[in-house]
Design a protein around this motif. Structure first.
Motif, PDB file in Angstrom:
ATOM      1  N   ALA A 159      23.829  -4.009  -3.966  1.00  0.00           N
ATOM      2  CA  ALA A 159      22.578  -3.332  -4.306  1.00  0.00           C
ATOM      3  C   ALA A 159      21.451  -3.668  -3.346  1.00  0.00           C
ATOM      4  O   ALA A 159      20.594  -2.831  -3.063  1.00  0.00           O
ATOM      5  N   THR A 160      21.418  -4.883  -2.853  1.00  0.00           N
ATOM      6  CA  THR A 160      20.332  -5.258  -1.951  1.00  0.00           C
ATOM      7  C   THR A 160      20.526  -4.624  -0.590  1.00  0.00           C
ATOM      8  O   THR A 160      21.627  -4.233  -0.214  1.00  0.00           O
ATOM      9  N   ALA A 166       0.837  -1.208   0.000  1.00  0.00           N
ATOM     10  CA  ALA A 166       0.000   0.000   0.000  1.00  0.00           C
ATOM     11  C   ALA A 166       0.868   1.252   0.000  1.00  0.00           C
ATOM     12  O   ALA A 166       0.610   2.208  -0.750  1.00  0.00           O
ATOM     13  N   GLU A 167       1.902   1.278   0.845  1.00  0.00           N
ATOM     14  CA  GLU A 167       2.809   2.422   0.877  1.00  0.00           C
ATOM     15  C   GLU A 167       3.587   2.536  -0.433  1.00  0.00           C
ATOM     16  O   GLU A 167       3.866   3.642  -0.903  1.00  0.00           O
ATOM     17  N   PHE A 168       3.920   1.396  -1.013  1.00  0.00           N
ATOM     18  CA  PHE A 168       4.637   1.420  -2.295  1.00  0.00           C
ATOM     19  C   PHE A 168       3.774   2.042  -3.389  1.00  0.00           C
ATOM     20  O   PHE A 168       4.250   2.873  -4.172  1.00  0.00           O
ATOM     21  N   LYS A 169       2.492   1.665  -3.425  1.00  0.00           N
ATOM     22  CA  LYS A 169       1.598   2.221  -4.441  1.00  0.00           C
ATOM     23  C   LYS A 169       1.381   3.715  -4.245  1.00  0.00           C
ATOM     24  O   LYS A 169       1.234   4.463  -5.206  1.00  0.00           O
ATOM     25  N   LYS A 170       1.359   4.167  -2.979  1.00  0.00           N
ATOM     26  CA  LYS A 170       1.114   5.581  -2.696  1.00  0.00           C
ATOM     27  C   LYS A 170       2.242   6.456  -3.236  1.00  0.00           C
ATOM     28  O   LYS A 170       2.009   7.551  -3.750  1.00  0.00           O
ATOM     29  N   ASN A 171       3.486   5.995  -3.105  1.00  0.00           N
ATOM     30  CA  ASN A 171       4.640   6.769  -3.562  1.00  0.00           C
ATOM     31  C   ASN A 171       5.448   5.976  -4.582  1.00  0.00           C
ATOM     32  O   ASN A 171       6.680   5.981  -4.556  1.00  0.00           O
ATOM     33  N   ARG A 172       4.747   5.291  -5.478  1.00  0.00           N
ATOM     34  CA  ARG A 172       5.436   4.335  -6.344  1.00  0.00           C
ATOM     35  C   ARG A 172       6.441   5.001  -7.281  1.00  0.00           C
ATOM     36  O   ARG A 172       7.503   4.433  -7.564  1.00  0.00           O
ATOM     37  N   TYR A 173       6.143   6.215  -7.766  1.00  0.00           N
ATOM     38  CA  TYR A 173       7.063   6.845  -8.717  1.00  0.00           C
ATOM     39  C   TYR A 173       8.359   7.262  -8.027  1.00  0.00           C
ATOM     40  O   TYR A 173       9.457   7.024  -8.542  1.00  0.00           O
ATOM     41  N   LYS A 174       8.232   7.874  -6.874  1.00  0.00           N
ATOM     42  CA  LYS A 174       9.429   8.266  -6.128  1.00  0.00           C
ATOM     43  C   LYS A 174      10.171   7.038  -5.621  1.00  0.00           C
ATOM     44  O   LYS A 174      11.403   7.029  -5.573  1.00  0.00           O
ATOM     45  N   THR A 231       9.010   6.166   3.575  1.00  0.00           N
ATOM     46  CA  THR A 231       8.118   5.343   2.746  1.00  0.00           C
ATOM     47  C   THR A 231       8.738   5.017   1.386  1.00  0.00           C
ATOM     48  O   THR A 231       8.567   3.904   0.880  1.00  0.00           O
ATOM     49  N   ILE A 232       9.472   5.965   0.787  1.00  0.00           N
ATOM     50  CA  ILE A 232      10.065   5.643  -0.517  1.00  0.00           C
ATOM     51  C   ILE A 232      11.269   4.715  -0.352  1.00  0.00           C
ATOM     52  O   ILE A 232      11.599   3.953  -1.264  1.00  0.00           O
ATOM     53  N   THR A 233      11.913   4.760   0.813  1.00  0.00           N
ATOM     54  CA  THR A 233      12.999   3.803   1.066  1.00  0.00           C
ATOM     55  C   THR A 233      12.444   2.397   1.194  1.00  0.00           C
ATOM     56  O   THR A 233      13.010   1.436   0.664  1.00  0.00           O
ATOM     57  N   VAL A 234      11.322   2.264   1.907  1.00  0.00           N
ATOM     58  CA  VAL A 234      10.675   0.962   2.023  1.00  0.00           C
ATOM     59  C   VAL A 234      10.211   0.486   0.654  1.00  0.00           C
ATOM     60  O   VAL A 234      10.384  -0.683   0.288  1.00  0.00           O
ATOM     61  N   GLY A 235       9.624   1.402  -0.133  1.00  0.00           N
ATOM     62  CA  GLY A 235       9.183   1.029  -1.479  1.00  0.00           C
ATOM     63  C   GLY A 235      10.350   0.665  -2.379  1.00  0.00           C
ATOM     64  O   GLY A 235      10.246  -0.250  -3.209  1.00  0.00           O
ATOM     65  N   GLY A 236      11.481   1.365  -2.224  1.00  0.00           N
ATOM     66  CA  GLY A 236      12.650   1.047  -3.033  1.00  0.00           C
ATOM     67  C   GLY A 236      13.198  -0.337  -2.771  1.00  0.00           C
ATOM     68  O   GLY A 236      13.860  -0.927  -3.634  1.00  0.00           O
ATOM     69  N   THR A 237      12.902  -0.879  -1.565  1.00  0.00           N
ATOM     70  CA  THR A 237      13.335  -2.244  -1.240  1.00  0.00           C
ATOM     71  C   THR A 237      12.727  -3.244  -2.216  1.00  0.00           C
ATOM     72  O   THR A 237      13.379  -4.224  -2.608  1.00  0.00           O
ATOM     73  N   GLY A 260      14.634   3.417  -5.840  1.00  0.00           N
ATOM     74  CA  GLY A 260      14.975   2.022  -6.073  1.00  0.00           C
ATOM     75  C   GLY A 260      15.942   1.862  -7.234  1.00  0.00           C
ATOM     76  O   GLY A 260      16.857   1.027  -7.195  1.00  0.00           O
ATOM     77  N   PHE A 261      15.748   2.693  -8.279  1.00  0.00           N
ATOM     78  CA  PHE A 261      16.646   2.648  -9.436  1.00  0.00           C
ATOM     79  C   PHE A 261      18.066   3.041  -9.038  1.00  0.00           C
ATOM     80  O   PHE A 261      19.040   2.345  -9.352  1.00  0.00           O
ATOM     81  N   PHE A 262      18.195   4.165  -8.318  1.00  0.00           N
ATOM     82  CA  PHE A 262      19.532   4.641  -7.938  1.00  0.00           C
ATOM     83  C   PHE A 262      20.200   3.713  -6.927  1.00  0.00           C
ATOM     84  O   PHE A 262      21.397   3.449  -7.026  1.00  0.00           O
ATOM     85  N   THR A 263      19.434   3.228  -5.945  1.00  0.00           N
ATOM     86  CA  THR A 263      20.041   2.375  -4.917  1.00  0.00           C
ATOM     87  C   THR A 263      20.340   0.977  -5.443  1.00  0.00           C
ATOM     88  O   THR A 263      20.996   0.189  -4.752  1.00  0.00           O
ATOM     89  N   PHE A 264      19.890   0.683  -6.667  1.00  0.00           N
ATOM     90  CA  PHE A 264      20.248  -0.576  -7.320  1.00  0.00           C
ATOM     91  C   PHE A 264      21.379  -0.376  -8.330  1.00  0.00           C
ATOM     92  O   PHE A 264      22.390  -1.082  -8.303  1.00  0.00           O
ATOM     93  N   VAL A 265      21.228   0.620  -9.199  1.00  0.00           N
ATOM     94  CA  VAL A 265      22.177   0.796 -10.308  1.00  0.00           C
ATOM     95  C   VAL A 265      23.540   1.278  -9.818  1.00  0.00           C
ATOM     96  O   VAL A 265      24.583   0.789 -10.263  1.00  0.00           O
ATOM     97  N   ILE A 266      23.544   2.246  -8.894  1.00  0.00           N
ATOM     98  CA  ILE A 266      24.830   2.813  -8.445  1.00  0.00           C
ATOM     99  C   ILE A 266      25.683   1.764  -7.726  1.00  0.00           C
ATOM    100  O   ILE A 266      26.861   1.579  -8.071  1.00  0.00           O
TER     101      ILE A 266
END
Length: 714
Positions: free
Chosen positions: A132-133, A85-93, A154-160, A98-104
């Motif tokens: 990355a994980t 639910a939190e992921f859907k609320k802030n899914r774009y951010k 919330t976006i950190t949790v979603g980035g997981t 998630g992209f940066f904390t994976f790719v970098i």
């Protein structure tokens, strides 16, 4: 191979093996937490001790079945516990972070491993994906400080969700390519089988789950077995598709995420089975593979460990920094994101262990990963705790509203001789015209002649009930049958909607056995504070409260940001008026402003003076101003909360030592209960007292130097 009373070491018999492992699961976390070692690391160290590279007590591979089950269980819970639910609320951010904390970490880690450490391609890809994980080890700290709904959290949790899923996709490619080349046929075969397997799990499992839970009702055991079976079925489907079973377990968790509420009894049983049995077995099995003696054989292992740890920390910080600049977050929000995302634990162990078993990496990387896990978990928890406090101050423009509207008091009865004084104290704290109910709680163990003991106990409390009736206070005797006092108090607080708990100050154990037991397992008061989040008063009365001349109220820094601030201020001011005692408040300037504002808001007139106090730890300098008929109230806090400081650990003993003749009260305000998103994480794992103590000592030294300089300038 050694012999002992007919037993040959290493052991092959499952019975003694189970005895050893179960006692390790029981005792290792308790003992090692006293050394501030997280339970995850503690169980790995215990596995090292009993394995081939330690004392060689247990045959290597003897607990592989439970270890494999624990590995799958960890990844299943990683998918099950994500807040969709939190992921859907802030899914774009969340996708951006998630992209940066994976790719970098993946790209910079690959460059490090391939070009500087000279790993082969597959090993470099595997280790860089491990960077990355991340594991949300420090999330309970954010939850306890009340910042769990902040966008940075919330976006950190979603980035997981993004980074863990991406890492497992890379793992699928690595494991799938071991037996073949990365040609067009491989990609077509892996892509088709992976797509078919993913659809079967993500689409089929929710359909089957809804049907099963709808048809099979009120059968708790069957529900748990069904979920357990789906975990291994998902892992089996993954292996049929040519990838590792943990990918199937993770997708099974995502598939059943919406069907199993996080607060449901079924979720509680799933987590209990994992934390109590499967995951500890897995961590011990990992420890049996580790050989830290490799670190002493040369510089290579230490270089690898240091390099990997620095890379893991720096790349996560870069990802948080870039996200901060894009969304214009504050420095405190950036540090919270870094603290939450820098810890490596469960998923990291899973990825590296698979690489080690497939001989993609060697023992140097495996050992270095254990060190990396320990360092990153400590850094992540420390950064989150400190940045979280700054974020709370940034967000709090006003004193937070009180949460517990219902006002009811609970007095656990240990010593009938102290009952009247505790009851008088509870009555005098009532600030409203309406008399609030007071419950006298007795906790008994289920045993023979229980009914007779309950009747006798109620008869002993008749005096307290009559005493309360004299003040028009409704006093009710309550008896709970439970395993121990702390559990009985916790359940009574929930069932009776208690707002305040008034407890007697515990006596020190007079025996060596009692002291050892309390130091390992905690006193009743400590266990109550770990499970009761409402306002708690721990009282020691030497004389009647109406003989109090002055109340010394000592406040810690940031006390005004706790959600129970309004509530206990009202209680303490009412006590001052009822006792006819003036009050001296010792606190910082900011806390004084909040305290005075609360008095103005409630329109309460009381004789109150303020004593500026920047360093609450040194409140003992007030000893020369305190008389024996003064009441000392020290506002403390639970570990990990906004107003918690390390010196609070020794505050009770200091109070008893310096104010032995005074009435004393330790006040623990209502605070937010922790939420846990990572299995196997205990509250004790998040306490970094030794590090914080040294920082506090340096701060004290700095303040002392400044005072000396000011005096010389005068």
């Amino acid at each position: 191979m050694t012999m002992l009373n007919g037993f040959t070491f290493p052991l092959n018999d499952p019975i003694p093996i189970f005895v050893i492992v179960l006692f390790i699961i029981l005792l290792a976390p308790i003992l090692l937490r006293k050394l501030r070692i997280p339970s995850i690391i503690g169980l790995i160290l215990a596995g090292m001790a009993i394995g081939d590279h330690g004392f060689n007590l247990v045959t290597s591979g003897s607990i592989d079945l439970f270890g494999k089950a624990g590995l799958l269980y960890i990844m299943f819970l990683a998918g099950l516990e994500l807040d969709m639910a939190e992921f859907k609320k802030n899914r774009y951010k969340s996708m951006v972070f998630g992209f940066f904390t994976f790719v970098i970490p993946l790209s910079l880690g690959f460059v490090l491993c391939y070009y500087l450490l000279h790993f082969n391609f597959m090993a470099s890809l595997l280790v860089s994906s491990m960077f990355a994980t991340h594991t949300l080890v420090a999330y309970p700290l954010a939850s306890r400080m009340g910042i769990a709904k902040n966008e940075a959290v919330t976006i950190t949790v979603g980035g997981t969700i993004i980074t863990d899923t991406a890492v497992l996709l890379i793992l699928a490619v690595i494991t799938g390519s071991i037996e073949g080349d990365l040609n067009q046929q491989f990609w077509l075969k892996l892509g088709f089988s992976f797509l078919l397997f993913s659809l079967a799990v993500l689409a089929g499992f929710p359909f089957v789950g809804r049907w099963f839970f709808k048809k099979i009702k009120d059968d708790q055991t069957t529900h748990f077995i069904f979920v357990f079976a789906m975990v291994f079925l998902g892992a089996f489907f993954a292996e049929l598709a040519g990838v590792e079973g943990i990918i199937g377990a993770f997708l099974a968790g995502l598939a059943l995420n919406q069907l199993i509420p996080h607060t449901s009894p079924l979720m509680n049983r799933i987590e209990f089975a994992g934390n109590a049995l499967f995951i500890p077995f897995f961590l011990i099995s990992v420890g049996m593979l580790v050989d830290l003696k490799v670190l002493l054989k040369g510089n290579q292992a230490l270089i690898v460990a240091g390099t990997l740890t620095v890379m893991a920390l720096s790349t996560k910080w870069i990802a948080a920094f870039i996200t901060q600049k894009i969304f214009r977050y504050s420095a405190a929000q950036r540090n919270v994101m870094f603290g939450l995302s820098t810890s490596h634990a469960a998923a990291t162990i899973a990825v590296i262990l698979i690489g080690y078993n497939m001989e993609i990496i060697d023992e140097h990387v495996l050992n270095a990963t254990i060190i990396l896990i320990l360092v990153t978990c400590m850094v992540g928890s420390f950064v989150t705790a400190n940045a979280g406090k700054r974020l709370v101050v940034e967000e709090s423009n006003s004193v937070p509203d009180i949460i517990n509207i219902q006002e009811r008091m609970l007095i656990p009865v240990n010593d009938s001789n102290q009952t009247d004084s505790l009851l008088d104290f509870a009555v005098m704290m009532n600030a409203s015209q309406k008399k609030i109910p007071v419950y006298m709680l007795s906790v008994m163990q289920d045993e023979d002649r229980l009914k007779e003991k309950v009747v006798l106990n109620n008869k002993n409390l008749e005096k307290a009930i009559k005493h309360g009736a004299e003040t028009d206070t409704k006093v009710q005797a309550v008896t709970r049958v439970d395993l121990n006092m702390a559990d009985g108090i916790r359940r009574a607080v929930k069932e009776l909607l208690i707002s305040d708990v008034v407890m007697d100050w515990p006596d020190k154990s007079s025996t060596a056995t009692g002291f050892l037991f309390n130091s390992l397992f905690g006193t009743t008061t400590q266990n109550v504070l770990n499970g009761v989040w409402e306002t708690v008063f721990v009282c020691r009365f030497r004389y009647p409260l109406n003989a109090t001349a002055k109340i010394i109220l000592v406040l810690t820094k940031n006390a005004e940001y706790e959600i129970g601030f309004q509530h206990w201020v009202k209680r303490v001011v009412a006590l001052s008026k009822q006792a006819g005692a003036r009050m001296q408040v010792c606190c910082t300037a900011d806390t004084q402003k909040a305290f005075a504002g609360e008095l103005d808001k409630s329109k309460v007139s009381a004789e109150i003076s303020y004593h500026p106090f920047e360093d609450v730890e040194d409140f003992l300098v007030l000893a020369r101003e305190i008389r024996s008929n003064d009441l000392i109230i020290a506002v403390s806090a639970r570990k990990g909360t906004v107003s918690y400081h390390s010196y609070m650990e020794t505050m009770p003993s200091k109070l008893l030592k310096h104010f032995e003749k005074n009435n004393l009260i330790l006040l623990y305000p209502e605070q937010r209960q922790s939420e846990y998103l990572e299995t196997g994480v205990q509250p004790e794992d998040l306490v970094l007292t030794p590090i914080q103590d040294q920082i506090d000592n340096l701060n004290k030294l700095g303040r002392a130097v400044k005072r000396i300089i000011r005096r010389k300038q005068r």
